[in-house]
Scaffold this active site. Structure first.
Site, PDB file in Angstrom:
ATOM      1  CB  CYS A  64     -11.494   8.869   8.811  1.00 56.42           C
ATOM      2  SG  CYS A  64     -10.581   9.420   7.355  1.00 56.42           S
TER       3      CYS A  64
ATOM      4  CB  CYS B  58     -17.285   7.522   5.527  1.00 55.63           C
ATOM      5  SG  CYS B  58     -16.604   9.178   5.222  1.00 55.63           S
TER       6      CYS B  58
END
Length: 471
Positions: free
Chosen positions: A130, A451
């Site tokens: 991500c 994250c």
């Protein structure tokens, strides 16, 4: 259920609620606070000139007939159009993606060629889950800081409407052997070994390779470990959608560029995942992962999204030479990594104190926070982790807790829960929202954090440029 609770117990019941009345209680900024600037460490004053993104759409909607490089192409073409920069000026392109289309494995190069960039402009593709476009941007910063190049384009694309589905490994092995078989008897022998199980396809992994657990299950355990209630999560999700809708209506999302998709009658001009619901409606949804005890639902988790982004990075001197007005200085960054089983989604909690220390900043120096919202529970767990003396001392090696950022400055235009999360494209969106919010909110310094799968994370410091506008 026993294993689930057993794994939660490592972190359970040690972190108090961050507020008395839910997440809405906000910290205040001391009257003595004054704005400060961040020192340039590269000697280059590297700047984010501008950035763009396609509208972020739920997978299976208006982009479904495209290929990912076509989305990426639109972001690259739109970036050139918006900045007015000649494509021949671009020295290098770094582009991120997570689930790769096998026909365009180096999608950075294929998208660049499709967008009309010079065949002599090198391009490579990065992947870091991500935070892939964050990695693309910081790779560009490194290339400029070392004097290798002057002008770099960075970005990312994700296309969840059409993911590669493979034959099973048994079938692939059989097909490779068949390709080498020279005689009819050899081919017949291979054919006789064919079984029904060979035809079962392999989908892209939705679970962490190292743990075998999906991110949703991990988010559920993390929420339980930090005592994050279902109501806290639903309230946060509602906040995200409400703020995103307001920003959309006020025309603040100026990084978004409309897209005329071939075969679609309308011009795609807005993110289509923003939906303002009611607490009552959100409360009726069933758990999506840990059933029936979990708290993660379809409404308080980010959704599968198609989209692409791109931005222009150079030195302040080069921007001035080209007649460009940058959005922001890219002052500092770092990556963190921790246990992918019990701390998979705690990247921001680990990254934020480290980047603040590295840049000689305090919580109250930060005017905008743009933090990736994988799950509402993940966001609140990170906030609680930073506000816990026990967690910060035990796991981060700090002398005291980090404290809580001012939530008046936190994701004020919504986030991944509402706007959408095309894995590799989100990093540029976070940085562009930071740069544009700094102008609209009269701020100076912003922090981006996220994250990522594998227990990794990123934190970046961005400073408003004096020439910046929010358009």
């Amino acid at each position: 259920m026993a294993n689930y609770m057993g794994r939660v117990s490592k972190l359970s019941f040690v972190v108090p609620n961050i507020t008395k009345n839910g997440w809405r209680t906000l910290s205040t900024t001391p009257a003595s606070w004054q704005k400060k600037t961040v020192a340039d460490k590269t000697g280059k004053n590297i700047v984010l000139v501008d950035g763009v993104r396609t509208p972020f759409l739920t997978s299976g909607s208006d982009y479904s007939r495209l290929m990912p490089h076509e989305l990426a192409r639109h972001s690259l073409v739109s970036l050139l159009r918006k900045t007015g920069v000649d494509k021949e000026i671009i020295d290098y392109i770094v582009y991120g993606t997570v689930i790769q289309e096998v026909k365009t494995s180096n999608i950075g190069r294929e998208a660049a060629l499709s967008a009309g960039f010079s065949t002599k402009t090198p391009a490579h593709t990065v992947t870091m889950a991500c935070i892939s476009s964050n990695q693309a941007m910081t790779t560009g910063i490194g290339l400029i800081a070392t004097g290798t190049y002057d002008v770099v384009v960075a970005g990312g694309v994700e296309f969840m409407s059409d993911v590669p589905i493979r034959h099973s490994r048994k079938m692939r092995s059989l097909m490779l052997k068949a390709n080498k078989a020279k005689t009819p008897m050899a081919k017949l022998s291979l054919l006789s070994s064919l079984r029904a199980s060979h035809f079962i396809p392999e989908l892209p992994a939705v679970a962490e390779f190292s743990s075998g657990e999906t991110m949703g299950h991990s988010a559920d355990r993390l929420s339980a470990a930090f005592n994050v209630s279902r109501k806290e999560q639903d309230d946060y999700a509602l906040r995200s959608h409400t703020l995103a809708k307001t920003a959309q209506q006020k025309g603040y999302l100026t990084d978004l560029v409309p897209f005329k998709v071939s075969g679609v009658d309308k011009i795609v001009s807005e993110d289509n995942g923003i939906r303002v619901s009611t607490p009552e409606s959100l409360g009726k949804l069933r758990p999506a992962f840990i059933k029936p005890h979990g708290t993660i639902t379809a409404a308080n988790a980010s959704f599968l999204t198609d989209g692409a982004s791109a931005c222009l990075i150079t030195t302040e001197a080069k921007a001035k030479e080209l007649g460009l007005k940058p959005k922001a200085y890219l002052r500092d960054f770092l990556y963190v990594s921790q246990d992918p089983v019990d701390q998979l989604l705690l990247g921001p909690a680990y990254g934020i104190p480290k980047i603040l220390k590295k840049a000689n900043l305090k919580l109250n120096d930060i005017d905008t926070w743009e933090i990736h919202e994988a799950f509402a529970g993940q966001i609140i767990a990170n906030l609680k982790a930073m506000d816990s003396d026990w967690f910060c001392k035990t796991y981060m090696g700090l002398n005291e807790k980090v404290g809580n950022p001012d939530l008046n400055k936190w994701n004020n235009w919504g986030g991944s829960l509402s706007i959408g999360h095309p894995f590799a494209a989100t990093g540029v969106r976070l940085c562009m929202h930071t740069a544009n919010r700094l102008v609209r909110e009269n701020g100076q310094i912003g922090v981006v954090a996220a994250c990522a799968a594998g227990g990794q994370g990123v934190a970046m410091v961005i400073e408003r440029h004096p020439d910046a506008t929010a358009e």
